[in-house]
Design a protein around this motif. Structure first.
Motif, PDB file in Angstrom:
ATOM      1  N   PRO A  97      51.896  75.350  19.712  1.00  0.00           N
ATOM      2  CA  PRO A  97      51.793  74.199  20.439  1.00  0.00           C
ATOM      3  C   PRO A  97      50.472  73.558  20.812  1.00  0.00           C
ATOM      4  O   PRO A  97      49.705  74.605  21.466  1.00  0.00           O
ATOM      5  CB  PRO A  97      52.833  74.006  21.173  1.00  0.00           C
ATOM      6  CG  PRO A  97      53.155  75.225  21.758  1.00  0.00           C
ATOM      7  CD  PRO A  97      52.612  76.332  20.759  1.00  0.00           C
ATOM      8  N   CYS A  98      49.741  72.479  20.417  1.00  0.00           N
ATOM      9  CA  CYS A  98      48.593  72.009  21.370  1.00  0.00           C
ATOM     10  C   CYS A  98      48.806  71.790  22.374  1.00  0.00           C
ATOM     11  O   CYS A  98      49.667  71.205  22.871  1.00  0.00           O
ATOM     12  CB  CYS A  98      48.084  70.748  20.364  1.00  0.00           C
ATOM     13  SG  CYS A  98      46.774  69.756  21.132  1.00  0.00           S
ATOM     14  N   PRO A  99      47.990  72.296  23.426  1.00  0.00           N
ATOM     15  CA  PRO A  99      48.065  71.932  24.780  1.00  0.00           C
ATOM     16  C   PRO A  99      48.185  70.618  25.502  1.00  0.00           C
ATOM     17  O   PRO A  99      48.568  70.055  26.294  1.00  0.00           O
ATOM     18  CB  PRO A  99      46.959  72.821  25.621  1.00  0.00           C
ATOM     19  CG  PRO A  99      45.907  73.144  24.410  1.00  0.00           C
ATOM     20  CD  PRO A  99      46.748  73.053  23.162  1.00  0.00           C
ATOM     21  N   SER A 100      47.356  69.615  24.326  1.00  0.00           N
ATOM     22  CA  SER A 100      47.171  68.268  24.822  1.00  0.00           C
ATOM     23  C   SER A 100      48.485  67.493  24.280  1.00  0.00           C
ATOM     24  O   SER A 100      48.932  66.518  24.993  1.00  0.00           O
ATOM     25  CB  SER A 100      45.976  67.693  24.194  1.00  0.00           C
ATOM     26  OG  SER A 100      45.002  68.429  24.805  1.00  0.00           O
ATOM     27  N   CYS A 101      48.901  67.570  23.149  1.00  0.00           N
ATOM     28  CA  CYS A 101      49.798  66.514  22.459  1.00  0.00           C
ATOM     29  C   CYS A 101      51.094  67.416  22.072  1.00  0.00           C
ATOM     30  O   CYS A 101      51.940  66.814  21.381  1.00  0.00           O
ATOM     31  CB  CYS A 101      49.241  65.918  21.442  1.00  0.00           C
ATOM     32  SG  CYS A 101      48.688  66.992  19.981  1.00  0.00           S
ATOM     33  N   ALA A 102      51.043  68.643  22.136  1.00  0.00           N
ATOM     34  CA  ALA A 102      52.309  69.617  21.751  1.00  0.00           C
ATOM     35  C   ALA A 102      52.526  69.415  20.214  1.00  0.00           C
ATOM     36  O   ALA A 102      53.375  70.318  19.749  1.00  0.00           O
ATOM     37  CB  ALA A 102      53.424  69.094  22.439  1.00  0.00           C
ATOM     38  N   VAL A 118      40.996  73.903  16.875  1.00  0.00           N
ATOM     39  CA  VAL A 118      40.865  72.217  17.204  1.00  0.00           C
ATOM     40  C   VAL A 118      42.451  71.796  16.556  1.00  0.00           C
ATOM     41  O   VAL A 118      42.766  72.015  15.471  1.00  0.00           O
ATOM     42  CB  VAL A 118      39.728  71.804  16.351  1.00  0.00           C
ATOM     43  CG1 VAL A 118      39.605  70.313  16.225  1.00  0.00           C
ATOM     44  CG2 VAL A 118      38.604  72.106  16.813  1.00  0.00           C
ATOM     45  N   CYS A 119      42.783  70.927  17.334  1.00  0.00           N
ATOM     46  CA  CYS A 119      44.212  70.292  16.915  1.00  0.00           C
ATOM     47  C   CYS A 119      44.014  69.361  16.067  1.00  0.00           C
ATOM     48  O   CYS A 119      43.083  68.389  16.001  1.00  0.00           O
ATOM     49  CB  CYS A 119      44.811  69.838  18.161  1.00  0.00           C
ATOM     50  SG  CYS A 119      46.356  68.754  17.716  1.00  0.00           S
ATOM     51  N   PRO A 120      44.563  69.490  14.999  1.00  0.00           N
ATOM     52  CA  PRO A 120      44.529  68.695  13.654  1.00  0.00           C
ATOM     53  C   PRO A 120      45.315  67.276  14.058  1.00  0.00           C
ATOM     54  O   PRO A 120      44.637  66.101  13.432  1.00  0.00           O
ATOM     55  CB  PRO A 120      45.368  69.086  12.603  1.00  0.00           C
ATOM     56  CG  PRO A 120      46.542  69.966  13.222  1.00  0.00           C
ATOM     57  CD  PRO A 120      45.869  70.536  14.521  1.00  0.00           C
ATOM     58  N   ALA A 121      45.957  67.167  15.163  1.00  0.00           N
ATOM     59  CA  ALA A 121      46.490  65.799  15.412  1.00  0.00           C
ATOM     60  C   ALA A 121      45.697  65.158  16.261  1.00  0.00           C
ATOM     61  O   ALA A 121      45.463  63.959  16.098  1.00  0.00           O
ATOM     62  CB  ALA A 121      48.026  65.824  15.913  1.00  0.00           C
ATOM     63  N   CYS A 122      45.400  65.531  17.336  1.00  0.00           N
ATOM     64  CA  CYS A 122      44.675  64.736  18.694  1.00  0.00           C
ATOM     65  C   CYS A 122      42.947  65.186  18.611  1.00  0.00           C
ATOM     66  O   CYS A 122      42.371  64.553  19.300  1.00  0.00           O
ATOM     67  CB  CYS A 122      45.226  64.899  19.976  1.00  0.00           C
ATOM     68  SG  CYS A 122      45.012  66.569  20.651  1.00  0.00           S
ATOM     69  N   GLY A 123      42.561  66.291  17.758  1.00  0.00           N
ATOM     70  CA  GLY A 123      41.203  66.579  17.921  1.00  0.00           C
ATOM     71  C   GLY A 123      40.811  67.565  19.041  1.00  0.00           C
ATOM     72  O   GLY A 123      39.545  67.659  19.032  1.00  0.00           O
TER      73      GLY A 123
END
Ligand SMILES: [Zn+2]
Length: 208
Positions: A97-102, A118-123
Motif C-alpha cells: 500500500p502507498c503510505p499516502s493514499c493506500a 513512486v505511487c502510480p495513483a498519487c505520484g
C-alpha cells in the motif's frame, strides 16, 4: 554378432532404428526383430540379460506409440515441435500500500533491499524494504521519545537493517524468519505499513 542398439532414449524411431516416415509394416517388422533378437531368455550373462530386458522394454514402449496410428500422429506432432525450456521463475510480485493514499502497488521483490518507489495513483515517492526476513523477535527499547519496538531484518545477501516501530499490532507476530515488507512514510521515513508475505498472500498492517 548381434549389435546392442544405441539409441536416443527419448526417440521411439531411433529405438526401433527406422526412419520417421517408415510405413506401419516396416515399424512392426523392426519391433518384432528387436523383441525376438533381444529376448532376455536368450542371454545367460546377467549383465547382458539386464541390457536385453532394457532393449525389449524400450522397443515395446516405442511399439505402443508407433504401432497405433492415433498415438503415432500425436507423437509426431510433439516430436516436430522444438523443445522450449520453461521460463525461469522470476522474483515474486508484492502488493504494497502507498503510505499516502493506500493504493496497492505491485512491485517486483528485490530480495529484502530497500528501494524508492513512486505511487502510480498519487505520484508520491516513498521508500519500502521489500521481501526481507525477520531476524529474531523485535525488542522493546526505551528512546528519549518513548518506547520503540526494534526489529532487525536481513535481505537475501544477509545484509541487516534495523527498523523501529512505534507500535505493533498484536496480530503482527514478527516471527523469526518471516518474510516481510515495510513501507516508510514519504517525508519522515517512519514505518507506516508492515506487510507479511505468506505464499501468494500479502497481509498488511498499519504501524504508524
Ligand atoms: Zn499513493
Amino acid at each position: 554378432m548381434l549389435r546392442w542398439p544405441v539409441t536416443d532414449l527419448d526417440d521411439h524411431y531411433a529405438t526401433l532404428d527406422v526412419d520417421p516416415d517408415a510405413g506401419p509394416d516396416e515399424v512392426r517388422a523392426a519391433w518384432r526383430f528387436l523383441i525376438t533378437a533381444f529376448h532376455p531368455d536368450r542371454f545367460r550373462d546377467p549383465d547382458q540379460r539386464d541390457r536385453a530386458e532394457e532393449v525389449t522394454k524400450r522397443a515395446n514402449a516405442a511399439w505402443h506409440v508407433l504401432g497405433d496410428p492415433g498415438r503415432r500422429g500425436r507423437y509426431d506432432l510433439g516430436r516436430r515441435r522444438p523443445y522450449v525450456p520453461p521460463p525461469e521463475p522470476g522474483p515474486p510480485l508484492r502488493r504494497l500500500p502507498c503510505p499516502s493514499c493506500a493504493t496497492r502497488c505491485r512491485v517486483t521483490d528485490p530480495g529484502g533491499r530497500t528501494v524508492d518507489l513512486v505511487c502510480p495513483a498519487c505520484g508520491d515517492s516513498f521508500a519500502a524494504m521489500i521481501g526481507a526476513r525477520c531476524v529474531g523477535r523485535p525488542r522493546l527499547e526505551r528512546r528519549w521519545l518513548g518506547m520503540r519496538h526494534q526489529a532487525v531484518f536481513a535481505d537475501a545477501r544477509g545484509e541487516r537493517r534495523s527498523v523501529e516501530f512505534r507500535r505493533l499490532p498484536a496480530e503482527l507476530a514478527l516471527a523469526e524468519g518471516e518474510l516481510m515488507s515495510v513501507v516508510f512514510s514519504p517525508r519522515r521515513g517512519r514505518p507506516v505499513y508492515a506487510i507479511v508475505h505468506d505464499g501468494t498472500l500479502d497481509v498488511g498492517w498499519r504501524v504508524g
